[in-house]
Scaffold this motif. Structure first.
Motif, PDB file in Angstrom:
ATOM      1  N   ALA A  55      10.723  32.857  27.769  1.00 37.52           N
ATOM      2  CA  ALA A  55      10.941  32.017  25.707  1.00 37.52           C
ATOM      3  C   ALA A  55       9.538  32.503  25.066  1.00 37.52           C
ATOM      4  O   ALA A  55       9.438  33.454  23.851  1.00 37.52           O
ATOM      5  CB  ALA A  55      10.831  30.869  26.194  1.00 37.52           C
ATOM      6  N   GLY A  56       8.258  32.583  25.798  1.00 37.22           N
ATOM      7  CA  GLY A  56       7.000  32.906  24.837  1.00 37.22           C
ATOM      8  C   GLY A  56       6.791  33.900  24.781  1.00 37.22           C
ATOM      9  O   GLY A  56       6.788  35.272  23.773  1.00 37.22           O
ATOM     10  N   ARG A  57       7.441  35.261  26.062  1.00 40.10           N
ATOM     11  CA  ARG A  57       7.563  37.011  26.066  1.00 40.10           C
ATOM     12  C   ARG A  57       7.959  37.465  25.097  1.00 40.10           C
ATOM     13  O   ARG A  57       7.972  38.184  23.645  1.00 40.10           O
ATOM     14  CB  ARG A  57       7.557  37.220  27.524  1.00 40.10           C
ATOM     15  N   ARG A  58      10.184  36.676  24.856  1.00 41.92           N
ATOM     16  CA  ARG A  58      10.471  36.978  23.995  1.00 41.92           C
ATOM     17  C   ARG A  58      10.314  37.107  22.495  1.00 41.92           C
ATOM     18  O   ARG A  58      10.104  37.708  21.972  1.00 41.92           O
ATOM     19  CB  ARG A  58      11.653  36.517  24.669  1.00 41.92           C
ATOM     20  N   TRP A  64       6.430  42.357  18.452  1.00 43.27           N
ATOM     21  CA  TRP A  64       5.840  43.851  18.097  1.00 43.27           C
ATOM     22  C   TRP A  64       6.743  44.542  17.682  1.00 43.27           C
ATOM     23  O   TRP A  64       6.673  45.244  17.798  1.00 43.27           O
ATOM     24  CB  TRP A  64       5.778  44.160  19.230  1.00 43.27           C
ATOM     25  N   LYS A  65       8.455  44.149  17.972  1.00 43.03           N
ATOM     26  CA  LYS A  65       9.343  45.115  17.772  1.00 43.03           C
ATOM     27  C   LYS A  65       9.368  45.075  16.266  1.00 43.03           C
ATOM     28  O   LYS A  65       9.486  45.768  15.890  1.00 43.03           O
ATOM     29  CB  LYS A  65      10.696  44.686  18.463  1.00 43.03           C
ATOM     30  N   THR A  66       9.458  43.449  15.351  1.00 41.35           N
ATOM     31  CA  THR A  66       9.460  43.551  14.219  1.00 41.35           C
ATOM     32  C   THR A  66       8.776  45.076  13.508  1.00 41.35           C
ATOM     33  O   THR A  66       8.523  45.295  12.766  1.00 41.35           O
ATOM     34  CB  THR A  66       9.118  42.584  13.582  1.00 41.35           C
ATOM     35  N   GLU A  67       6.814  44.263  14.292  1.00 41.96           N
ATOM     36  CA  GLU A  67       6.041  44.909  13.944  1.00 41.96           C
ATOM     37  C   GLU A  67       5.990  46.916  13.366  1.00 41.96           C
ATOM     38  O   GLU A  67       5.565  47.656  12.706  1.00 41.96           O
ATOM     39  CB  GLU A  67       4.664  44.746  14.714  1.00 41.96           C
ATOM     40  N   ILE A  68       6.949  46.850  14.701  1.00 39.53           N
ATOM     41  CA  ILE A  68       7.053  48.444  15.322  1.00 39.53           C
ATOM     42  C   ILE A  68       8.093  49.125  14.055  1.00 39.53           C
ATOM     43  O   ILE A  68       8.550  50.406  13.423  1.00 39.53           O
ATOM     44  CB  ILE A  68       7.500  49.101  16.603  1.00 39.53           C
ATOM     45  N   ALA A  69       8.988  47.936  13.894  1.00 37.99           N
ATOM     46  CA  ALA A  69      10.551  48.896  12.669  1.00 37.99           C
ATOM     47  C   ALA A  69       9.950  48.405  11.630  1.00 37.99           C
ATOM     48  O   ALA A  69      10.296  49.420  10.695  1.00 37.99           O
ATOM     49  CB  ALA A  69      11.650  47.373  13.122  1.00 37.99           C
ATOM     50  N   GLU A  70       8.648  47.988  11.300  1.00 32.87           N
ATOM     51  CA  GLU A  70       8.610  47.938   9.596  1.00 32.87           C
ATOM     52  C   GLU A  70       7.503  49.569   9.366  1.00 32.87           C
ATOM     53  O   GLU A  70       7.568  49.404   8.092  1.00 32.87           O
ATOM     54  CB  GLU A  70       7.845  46.640   9.659  1.00 32.87           C
ATOM     55  N   GLY A  71       7.587  49.532  10.493  1.00 34.85           N
ATOM     56  CA  GLY A  71       6.278  51.227   9.789  1.00 34.85           C
ATOM     57  C   GLY A  71       6.908  52.249  10.739  1.00 34.85           C
ATOM     58  O   GLY A  71       6.659  53.108  11.424  1.00 34.85           O
ATOM     59  N   LEU A  98      13.485  51.346  19.672  1.00 36.40           N
ATOM     60  CA  LEU A  98      13.868  49.205  19.476  1.00 36.40           C
ATOM     61  C   LEU A  98      14.952  49.036  20.650  1.00 36.40           C
ATOM     62  O   LEU A  98      15.394  47.485  20.615  1.00 36.40           O
ATOM     63  CB  LEU A  98      13.562  49.777  18.023  1.00 36.40           C
ATOM     64  N   THR A  99      15.812  49.605  20.389  1.00 32.54           N
ATOM     65  CA  THR A  99      17.863  48.583  21.054  1.00 32.54           C
ATOM     66  C   THR A  99      16.951  48.549  22.761  1.00 32.54           C
ATOM     67  O   THR A  99      17.734  47.398  23.231  1.00 32.54           O
ATOM     68  CB  THR A  99      18.345  49.685  20.770  1.00 32.54           C
ATOM     69  N   HIS A 100      16.260  49.069  23.435  1.00 32.78           N
ATOM     70  CA  HIS A 100      15.924  48.913  24.444  1.00 32.78           C
ATOM     71  C   HIS A 100      15.196  47.664  24.251  1.00 32.78           C
ATOM     72  O   HIS A 100      14.783  46.828  25.015  1.00 32.78           O
ATOM     73  CB  HIS A 100      15.709  49.279  25.360  1.00 32.78           C
ATOM     74  N   LEU A 101      13.539  47.734  23.729  1.00 27.97           N
ATOM     75  CA  LEU A 101      12.622  46.747  23.304  1.00 27.97           C
ATOM     76  C   LEU A 101      13.378  45.094  23.407  1.00 27.97           C
ATOM     77  O   LEU A 101      13.245  44.203  24.269  1.00 27.97           O
ATOM     78  CB  LEU A 101      11.579  46.961  22.534  1.00 27.97           C
ATOM     79  N   ASP A 102      14.578  45.402  22.224  1.00 31.22           N
ATOM     80  CA  ASP A 102      14.891  43.452  21.633  1.00 31.22           C
ATOM     81  C   ASP A 102      15.947  43.004  23.017  1.00 31.22           C
ATOM     82  O   ASP A 102      15.680  42.508  23.301  1.00 31.22           O
ATOM     83  CB  ASP A 102      15.792  44.365  20.971  1.00 31.22           C
ATOM     84  N   TRP A 103      16.336  44.591  23.522  1.00 26.59           N
ATOM     85  CA  TRP A 103      17.230  44.108  24.910  1.00 26.59           C
ATOM     86  C   TRP A 103      17.160  43.536  26.505  1.00 26.59           C
ATOM     87  O   TRP A 103      17.612  42.295  26.761  1.00 26.59           O
ATOM     88  CB  TRP A 103      18.370  44.883  25.255  1.00 26.59           C
ATOM     89  N   ALA A 104      14.975  44.007  26.902  1.00 25.23           N
ATOM     90  CA  ALA A 104      14.833  43.709  28.317  1.00 25.23           C
ATOM     91  C   ALA A 104      13.921  42.601  27.785  1.00 25.23           C
ATOM     92  O   ALA A 104      14.335  41.459  28.146  1.00 25.23           O
ATOM     93  CB  ALA A 104      13.627  44.467  27.903  1.00 25.23           C
ATOM     94  N   SER A 105      13.937  42.028  25.872  1.00 25.83           N
ATOM     95  CA  SER A 105      13.273  40.454  25.803  1.00 25.83           C
ATOM     96  C   SER A 105      14.157  39.377  25.793  1.00 25.83           C
ATOM     97  O   SER A 105      14.162  38.565  26.164  1.00 25.83           O
ATOM     98  CB  SER A 105      12.096  40.792  24.160  1.00 25.83           C
ATOM     99  N   LYS A 106      15.121  40.071  25.540  1.00 28.24           N
ATOM    100  CA  LYS A 106      16.560  38.752  25.925  1.00 28.24           C
ATOM    101  C   LYS A 106      16.991  38.472  26.681  1.00 28.24           C
ATOM    102  O   LYS A 106      17.529  37.564  26.765  1.00 28.24           O
ATOM    103  CB  LYS A 106      17.203  39.342  24.785  1.00 28.24           C
ATOM    104  N   ARG A 107      17.341  39.785  28.041  1.00 24.21           N
ATOM    105  CA  ARG A 107      18.010  39.405  28.699  1.00 24.21           C
ATOM    106  C   ARG A 107      17.028  39.155  30.411  1.00 24.21           C
ATOM    107  O   ARG A 107      17.315  38.823  31.166  1.00 24.21           O
ATOM    108  CB  ARG A 107      18.789  40.757  29.051  1.00 24.21           C
ATOM    109  N   ALA A 108      15.170  39.222  29.911  1.00 21.62           N
ATOM    110  CA  ALA A 108      14.953  39.009  30.907  1.00 21.62           C
ATOM    111  C   ALA A 108      15.017  37.975  31.697  1.00 21.62           C
ATOM    112  O   ALA A 108      15.196  37.909  33.055  1.00 21.62           O
ATOM    113  CB  ALA A 108      13.011  39.374  30.852  1.00 21.62           C
ATOM    114  N   GLY A 109      15.174  36.329  31.163  1.00 22.10           N
ATOM    115  CA  GLY A 109      14.838  35.451  31.331  1.00 22.10           C
ATOM    116  C   GLY A 109      16.616  35.708  32.714  1.00 22.10           C
ATOM    117  O   GLY A 109      16.255  34.876  33.399  1.00 22.10           O
TER     118      GLY A 109
END
Length: 502
Positions: A55-58, A64-71, A98-109
């Motif tokens: 949960a914390g890593r997510r 981080w994903k948001t920071e990249i998306a904004e830039g 970012l599609t992959h970063l989002d999926w990995a962070s949400k599905r790892a658990g």
């Protein structure tokens, strides 16, 4: 990329725009001491990162994903500067990543959390479970053709699995890596979970391989991959290898030829042909070969490489790649291949105009080796069996594509192809599907990024068995009784012998 040194500074790595040679930036080259320091910092941060839990890593990865998306526009501009690709192509690279970063962070658990497994009748008194732990520090060595999307396939999934990262980008794309690192430090300040070391392969890359990371992910040529593996073997460091490809497209007689031609151009000419899993060879059933080639020629005629954002693709990012393209094309033409688009004259300076070759001998380098330029080989075949045989007649095994209106036939052909990823009626269709693992076989390497397999790739499996009650038969002892052994033998026959099959 150039390396410079003077009396006042250490050696510097200078990143340049391949379109005009203008400098993008410069950084001190990290040698063994700096690499060791980066790994030490990552190892210290790894314990904190692991303690965050899924949960914390997510939460941090989403920040981080948001920071990249904004830039994203700014990052795409940096990618464009270092590779020469149009900014639109670079922005697409950011979107897919970012599609992959989002999926990995949400599905790892869900993928990696400890779960129970059946113990079986013989071990009824044991509670069994399997779980996944992070390795610790993962070293990632990235390529120059997709300097964000490709290394992030390892970085995103390794981070989500709980590892810290030390990333050595290609010497042609350090600015991209430094931009990503800065975004991380804004999103997760004060923790060196993700760090970048800069330099060439001989200095910085070799130091990273030798420094004792817990796992290594490498993308590059098969020849370099073998040297990396040999060095990693000194410490028995496990590796993930993506060693390139020589991907084939199969066009069946019933295919939508307009779609097939369009995707062939996209897969073969996009990014100036510098795509590991694009299209380099096309095998088309001879009954529609003339019609397909005509449509392909018409589609290629619309391309216009150049330095502007509106151009179809840019220059060769690695200048000496033009020499490889020239050698491959020249040999094919010398041996009787027909150039239906372009030819030797298409290779001038840093830009390579589109080239389409037909009727190329199958043992030519342009068929057997990775050309990595805007060159398509189109060879007619008698039938789909011959197409599959030719597609598989390579040491590579990364990707492939099939075009047919019969989806059942397409799926059956996909099963026969020796490749890690196959698309039917598209090219690179898997790239934006985070649940699909990606990797190759043979000279294309081994191991997987993306998907659940990508998360497990960067995890250590740990099995746990907990005895919850005394066993009915006490067999795990040096003082087994004759009675228990007699009963065990009876159970053996009942469970596994002929009597057990009645």
């Amino acid at each position: 990329m150039t390396l410079i040194a003077d009396d006042h500074t250490d050696s510097q790595l200078v990143s340049t725009d391949p379109r005009d040679g203008s400098p993008v930036g410069s950084w001190p080259i990290d040698g063994p001491a700096q690499v060791d320091a980066a790994i030490a910092a990552a190892r210290g941060a790894a314990e904190w990162w692991r303690a965050q839990g899924f949960a914390g890593r997510r939460k941090h990865l989403q920040a981080w994903k948001t920071e990249i998306a904004e830039g994203a526009r700014e990052l795409a501009a940096v990618i464009s500067q270092e590779t020469g690709k149009p900014e639109g192509d670079a922005l697409l690279e950011v979107v897919l990543t970012l599609t992959h970063l989002d999926w990995a962070s949400k599905r790892a658990g869900k993928v990696l959390s400890r779960r129970k497994v059946a113990s079986g009748l013989a071990s009824y008194n044991q509670s069994a479970s399997v779980g996944y732990e992070p390795y610790g520090v993962v070293g990632v060595i990235g390529p120059w053709n997709y300097p964000f999307y490709t290394p992030m396939g390892s970085i995103s999934y390794a981070l989500a699995a709980g590892n810290a990262i030390v990333f050595k980008p290609s010497e042609l794309a350090p600015a991209t890596a430094k931009w990503i690192e800065a975004a991380w430090n804004r999103a997760v300040p004060g923790h060196a979970v993700f760090g970048v070391v800069v330099g060439d392969g001989a200095t910085t890359g070799a130091a990273l391989v030798a420094a004792g990371v817990d796992k290594l992910a490498f993308t590059g040529s098969a020849a370099t991959a073998k040297r990396v593996m040999a060095a990693a073997a000194e410490r028995l460091t496990p590796v993930v290898i993506e060693g390139g490809g020589k991907d084939a497209m199969i066009v069946a007689a019933d295919a939508d030829l307009d779609a097939a031609a369009g995707f062939a151009v996209f897969g073969g000419m996009g990014n100036a042909g510098q795509t590991c899993a694009g299209v380099e060879r096309v095998y088309v059933e001879e009954g529609v070969a003339e019609a397909f080639v005509a449509k392909l020629v018409a589609a290629v005629a619309k391309l216009h490489p150049g330095p502007e954002a509106s151009d179809s693709y840019g220059p060769m990012t690695l200048a000496r790649q033009s020499e490889i393209v020239a050698r491959h094309v020249g040999e094919a033409l010398d041996r009787g291949a027909v150039a239906v688009v372009g030819g030797r004259e298409s290779i001038a300076g840093g830009y390579v105009q589109p080239i389409v070759l037909r009727d190329v001998p199958e043992d030519c380098a342009v068929v057997t080796e990775e050309t990595f330029g805007p060159v398509l080989v189109v060879n007619p075949v008698r039938d789909l069996d011959e197409a599959v045989a030719r597609a598989n007649a390579t040491d590579y095994g990364l990707g492939a594509s099939i075009f047919t209106k019969d989806l059942r036939k397409g799926r059956a052909l996909a099963e026969r192809l020796r490749a890690g990823a196959v698309t039917v009626n598209s090219v690179l269709g898997f790239a934006g599907i985070p649940g699909l693992p990606f990797g190759g076989r043979g000279e294309s390497g081994f191991g997987r990024i993306h998907g659940a397999d990508g998360l497990r790739e960067f995890s250590v499996v740990k099995s746990v068995a907990v005895q919850t009650m005394k066993p009915m038969l006490d067999l795990l002892t040096m003082e087994r009784s004759a009675k228990d052994m007699h009963l065990a033998e009876r159970m053996l026959h009942m469970m596994h012998g002929r009597r057990g099959k009645r």
